[in-house]
Design a protein around this motif. Structure first.
Motif, short mmCIF file in Angstrom:
data_model
loop_
_atom_site.label_atom_id
_atom_site.label_comp_id
_atom_site.label_asym_id
_atom_site.label_seq_id
_atom_site.Cartn_x
_atom_site.Cartn_y
_atom_site.Cartn_z
N THR A 141 -5.48 -21.04 -1.59
CA THR A 141 -6.24 -19.88 -1.15
C THR A 141 -5.30 -18.76 -0.72
O THR A 141 -4.15 -18.98 -0.34
N ALA B 42 -14.17 -20.43 0.49
CA ALA B 42 -13.37 -19.54 -0.35
C ALA B 42 -14.23 -19.12 -1.52
O ALA B 42 -15.26 -19.72 -1.81
N SER C 36 -5.68 -15.39 1.87
CA SER C 36 -6.49 -14.66 2.85
C SER C 36 -5.80 -13.36 3.22
O SER C 36 -4.57 -13.33 3.37
N PRO D 218 -11.39 -16.24 2.22
CA PRO D 218 -10.20 -16.35 1.39
C PRO D 218 -10.59 -16.46 -0.08
O PRO D 218 -11.70 -16.91 -0.41
N THR D 219 -9.71 -16.04 -0.93
CA THR D 219 -9.94 -16.14 -2.37
C THR D 219 -9.29 -17.41 -2.89
O THR D 219 -8.13 -17.71 -2.58
N TYR D 220 -10.03 -18.17 -3.66
CA TYR D 220 -9.54 -19.43 -4.21
C TYR D 220 -8.63 -19.14 -5.40
O TYR D 220 -8.99 -18.38 -6.30
#
Length: 228
Positions: free
Chosen positions: A153, A64, A155, A118-120
Motif C-alpha cells: 500500500t 485500501a 498512503s 491507502p492505495t493498493y
C-alpha cells in the motif's frame, strides 16, 4: 543508505523535466509511482531480513483501494500512455532492473484530511503458494491462494509537506533465490510456502513536482506528486 543511488542519479538527471498540468482543483493531485527490483547476492546479504508474519498483520490488507475502484473513492486512474516517468522506466530496464509496477492516478488530497484511504499496489508476476507461476497472470485470485510478486500500500497525507508511507512486500520463489544465495539471511525471510518474502516499510516527506526515491537492498521506488 542508498543502494541504487548512483544509477538512479544518472537516470534522474538524464530524464526530461515535465511541467505539471493546469490545475483543475486546489486539492486534486496526480501521483505516479514506479517500483523496481534487482535481485543479487550482494543485495540479499545487505540486510538481516525479518521473519515474515501474516501479511494482514503488516497492514497490507487493511482498507485500501485498487485502481479499478478509484472512481468510487475520489480517485481517478490515468492512462498508462501518459505518465511522465516513462523515460525512467526505459532507463531502468536498459540497466537490467525489473520494473514491477508503473501506474499513475489522480486523487483529492486535502490538508489535515481525516480519512485518506491507502492505495493498493500490486505488480510483477503471479505465483502459486508452491512458487510456480500462475498460468493466467491477468486473473488476480482474491481468495489468497495466488500471490503477486509485489503487494502493498501507499498512503499520502498533506500538511505542510506530503507525508508518504510505503508498505510493500516482495515475494520470490525459493528456488530462484536459493540459486543466488542460500544463506541463513534468506531463510529468515521465508514463509510457510515456497516463497521468500522481503518487506519495505518506509516513510518519506516530499514536496510537489519533485521526483522522490525510496529503497531497500532489493526494492526501489520512484514517485512524483504534481498538481492535476
Amino acid at each position: 543508505m542508498k543502494y541504487m543511488t548512483l544509477i538512479l542519479l544518472l537516470i534522474i538527471t538524464s530524464s526530461p523535466c515535465c511541467a505539471a498540468s493546469k490545475s483543475y482543483s486546489d486539492n486534486l493531485y496526480q501521483i505516479e509511482v514506479i517500483v523496481f527490483s534487482k535481485i543479487t547476492k550482494t543485495a540479499i546479504n545487505a540486510e538481516n531480513w525479518p521473519q515474515l508474519i501474516n501479511a494482514n498483520k503488516w497492514g497490507i490488507n487493511r482498507p485500501a483501494v485498487t485502481l479499478a475502484q478509484l472512481n468510487n473513492m475520489s480517485y481517478q486512474p490515468v492512462d498508462n500512455a501518459t505518465p511522465t516517468l516513462n523515460t525512467m522506466v526505459k532507463s531502468l530496464e536498459k540497466n537490467h532492473y525489473t520494473v514491477l509496477y508503473h501506474r499513475a492516478w489522480q486523487q483529492v488530497i486535502s490538508k489535515n484530511q481525516l480519512q485518506n484511504y491507502p492505495t493498493y499496489i500490486q505488480g510483477g508476476r503471479l505465483f502459486e503458494p508452491d512458487g510456480s507461476l500462475v498460468n493466467n497472470p491477468n486473473q488476480v485470485d482474491d481468495t489468497g491462494h495466488s500471490i503477486a510478486e509485489l503487494n502493498g500500500t501507499m498512503s499520502i497525507k498533506l500538511d505542510r509537506y506530503f507525508d508518504v508511507k510505503l508498505n510493500l512486500i516482495l515475494s520470490e520463489p525459493k528456488q530462484n533465490i536459493d540459486t543466488i544465495d542460500d544463506s541463513s539471511r534468506t531463510t529468515l525471510a521465508a514463509q510457510d510456502s515456497d516463497l521468500y518474502k522481503f518487506r519495505l516499510l518506509q516513510e518519506s516527506r516530499s514536496r510537489s513536482n519533485e521526483i522522490n526515491y525510496i529503497d531497500n537492498p532489493l526494492l526501489g521506488v520512484l514517485y512524483k506528486i504534481t498538481k492535476a
